[in-house]
Design a protein around this motif. Structure first.
Motif, mmCIF file in Angstrom:
data_model
loop_
_atom_site.group_PDB
_atom_site.id
_atom_site.type_symbol
_atom_site.label_atom_id
_atom_site.label_comp_id
_atom_site.label_asym_id
_atom_site.label_seq_id
_atom_site.Cartn_x
_atom_site.Cartn_y
_atom_site.Cartn_z
ATOM 1 N N TYR A 1 10.539 -18.216 -10.078
ATOM 2 C CA TYR A 1 10.082 -17.979 -8.708
ATOM 3 C C TYR A 1 9.313 -19.206 -8.197
ATOM 4 N N GLY A 2 8.432 -19.739 -9.039
ATOM 5 C CA GLY A 2 7.642 -20.899 -8.634
ATOM 6 C C GLY A 2 8.505 -22.123 -8.373
ATOM 7 N N LEU A 3 9.492 -22.356 -9.222
ATOM 8 C CA LEU A 3 10.396 -23.491 -9.022
ATOM 9 C C LEU A 3 11.161 -23.352 -7.712
ATOM 10 N N ASN A 4 11.681 -22.140 -7.456
ATOM 11 C CA ASN A 4 12.395 -21.915 -6.196
ATOM 12 C C ASN A 4 11.474 -22.111 -5.001
ATOM 13 N N LYS A 5 10.228 -21.689 -5.156
ATOM 14 C CA LYS A 5 9.259 -21.776 -4.058
ATOM 15 C C LYS A 5 8.949 -23.225 -3.684
ATOM 16 N N ILE A 6 8.907 -24.128 -4.669
ATOM 17 C CA ILE A 6 8.599 -25.530 -4.358
ATOM 18 C C ILE A 6 9.843 -26.310 -3.936
ATOM 19 N N GLY A 7 11.003 -25.641 -3.920
ATOM 20 C CA GLY A 7 12.205 -26.289 -3.401
ATOM 21 C C GLY A 7 13.316 -26.551 -4.385
ATOM 22 N N VAL A 8 13.117 -26.178 -5.645
ATOM 23 C CA VAL A 8 14.177 -26.367 -6.640
ATOM 24 C C VAL A 8 15.278 -25.333 -6.372
ATOM 25 N N GLN A 9 16.468 -25.814 -6.095
ATOM 26 C CA GLN A 9 17.575 -24.940 -5.731
ATOM 27 C C GLN A 9 18.633 -24.902 -6.821
ATOM 28 N N LYS A 10 19.489 -23.905 -6.707
ATOM 29 C CA LYS A 10 20.594 -23.747 -7.640
ATOM 30 C C LYS A 10 21.413 -25.031 -7.719
#
Length: 552
Positions: free
Chosen positions: A51-60
């Motif tokens: 969740y944190g990675l996605n929140k800072i902009g890390v995408q699939k």
């Protein structure tokens, strides 16, 4: 359900309170202390990371380099990255700093999930990583911004966070060791991991409730995906040959470890120590050992210190194709080793159910489609091809290697599957077992015929004064000839011309008694072979060939 992280989530529901990972700490009043995490806590921890990675902009699909020391944080970050949909870049630190940096540069990461020292290093060398934008620091943050792992852990559990992926979606880039060329980044798909977990679990009957000691960090992923507890050993995973045997014994006894995955380098050190000190590991009923050749000496030694009904298995494969085949120590010691000593090669066993394989005529040329191969009959030495859902489809660095390593096959339904050229030569026996005869690059072709490293070297290795031998070729064209280089058990032999001459005469006599070695006329002596720094087992024959050209 294609994301391998679903396997962890499933066990978090079925066995929430079972310990998933055990991490060694220091000592208190003379007793080892440990940190543990349950399957439910590990699942929730990796949810927070994803969740944190996605929140800072890390995408699939983004590439994130993972450089974290083995332990709970490492396993959590592995599953967190898988759940986020990012592609983790995994590099063996045992290949050395120079190779590691080059691999990272080749992989061109979008960011780093790494310990503080690595975070500092890439910022000081930021020109080599122009696309690196995102970071998650595991440890203390120094002179840079971005979140830390502890910041993510302070957040409320967001619920299940698992990216929706297809079987062929990328999951990781894992680098080859570079033992016969530059390290190459191998693309792992989610189906690669899922098949590996399923095949390993089925073949070796690994299941929930077992306790494993993984001597290779990524096996912590497999443990948790199979529902077994991973007890991380106190050792430098990049230097298994330097393991302190007492640390292994301590973990096995403290946690009643029933099985272990580790390189022969670990078990050589542990086995020798146990023999010398009269200790046993009778809790252990199964050992999987891979990453380097397991010698007869190591198999016999370790078989004698584990449970009387315990077994050692040696899975065969490569970074690009794992697992391919397997054989037990009992089958080796009771049957195949006698043939190995006589130059038959090393039997690596029967294939896994999901694998298809073929032996083809050896060629250095690319083979674009499967209909262009020349398949060889049982008993004839050729090049090994493999295919299956765990076989990787491509290199994503040094992509020029794909032409030489991959073969396309068009199936009846119009789809395409990929066969991988293992770079190994050998043959099938009547029982459909593969006998490994060496690397294709290590064969020596002369006007009189072709010499294969493993069978030839076995003849010379049978002499009691020989520690190991290496076949190399010197000269070109019609002048090319095979040479055997010997590393004596007593390195002082190399300093005595008289002793070298005597041992050389004995070895030439031995060679004359076997058809495959009778034409070898030149023997050189070397005090210490150049070998890989991880296992002290993989001989760098290319370096020895250069040395031999100067000394023959």
């Amino acid at each position: 359900m294609n994301n391998v992280a679903y396997r962890l989530a499933s066990f978090a529901k079925s066995q929430p309170d079972q310990i998933a990972v055990v991490e060694p700490l220091g000592y208190y009043k003379g007793k080892r202390q440990y940190k543990t995490i349950t399957f439910r806590a590990l699942d929730e921890d990796s949810d927070r990371i994803a969740y944190g990675l996605n929140k800072i902009g890390v995408q699939k699909g983004m590439r994130m380099a993972l450089l974290v020391t083995p332990g709970i944080d490492f396993v959590s970050c592995v599953f967190g990255l898988l759940k986020s949909g990012a592609v983790m870049i995994l590099i063996d630190p045992g290949m050395g700093k120079g190779n590691l940096l080059q691999c990272l540069q080749d992989a061109n990461p979008d960011g780093f999930v790494a310990i503080s020292k690595v975070q500092a290093l890439w910022r000081l060398m930021w020109l080599r990583f122009p696309n690196a934008e995102f970071s998650l620091t595991v440890g203390k943050r120094w002179f840079w911004g971005g979140p830390t792992l502890e910041m993510f852990r302070e957040n409320k559990h967001p619920g299940s966070v698992i990216a929706d992926v297809a079987p062929e979606d990328p999951a990781a880039i894992i680098f080859t060791t570079g033992s016969t060329g530059p390290p190459k980044g191998v693309l792992y798909q989610h189906q690669t991991f899922n098949t590996q977990v399923a095949e390993i679990s089925k073949r070796y009957n690994i299941h929930s409730g077992q306790v494993d000691l993984p001597g290779f960090p990524m096996f912590g992923l497999f443990n948790c995906a199979m529902g077994s507890t991973a007890v991380i050993p106190d050792m430098d995973a990049s230097r298994p040959a330097q393991v302190n045997p007492l640390n292994i014994l301590e973990a096995v006894e403290d946690w009643n470890v029933s099985q272990s995955f580790g390189s022969p380098a670990i078990w050589k050190a542990v086995g020798q120590w146990c023999e010398t000190n009269g200790r046993k590991l009778e809790n252990i009923r199964m050992i999987l050992t891979a990453g380097a050749p397991a010698s007869e000496e190591v198999l016999r030694c370790v078989k004698g210190i584990i449970h009387p009904e315990g077994e050692i298995h040696t899975p065969y494969g490569a970074t690009e194709a794992l697992p391919v085949a397997t054989i037990s120590a009992s089958e080796v010691l009771n049957e195949t080793i006698a043939q190995t000593r006589e130059g038959a090669g090393v039997c690596v066993g029967r294939k896994f159910d999901s694998i298809e394989w073929k032996i083809i005529k050896i060629t250095e040329e690319p083979i674009e489609t499967l209909d262009l191969i020349e398949e060889l009959p049982t008993g004839e030495i050729g090049e090994l091809l493999v295919t299956g859902p765990q076989i990787t489809r491509e290199y994503v660095t040094h992509c020029e290697a794909n032409r030489l390593a991959k073969i396309r096959e068009t199936l009846p339904d119009g789809s395409t599957r990929i066969w991988h050229r293992m770079g190994d030569v050998g043959y099938f026996d009547e029982q459909k077992r593969f006998w490994f005869c060496g690397r294709k690059a290590h064969r020596v072709e002369t006007p009189e015929g072709t010499y294969f490293s493993i069978p030839v070297e076995a003849i010379f290795n049978s002499h009691p004064q020989v520690s190991r031998s290496a076949l190399v070729g010197v000269g070109e064209g019609a002048a090319r000839r095979p040479i055997i280089i010997i590393e004596p058990r007593d390195s002082s032999v190399c300093a005595s011309a008289r002793r070298c001459k005597k041992l050389g005469e004995e070895l030439l006599q031995l060679a004359s008694e076997h058809e495959m070695t009778k034409e070898i006329q030149t023997i050189l002596f070397h005090p210490a072979f150049p070998v890989d720094i991880r296992h002290n087992a993989k001989i760098f024959r290319e370096k020895l060939a250069i040395w031999a050209e100067k000394n023959a």
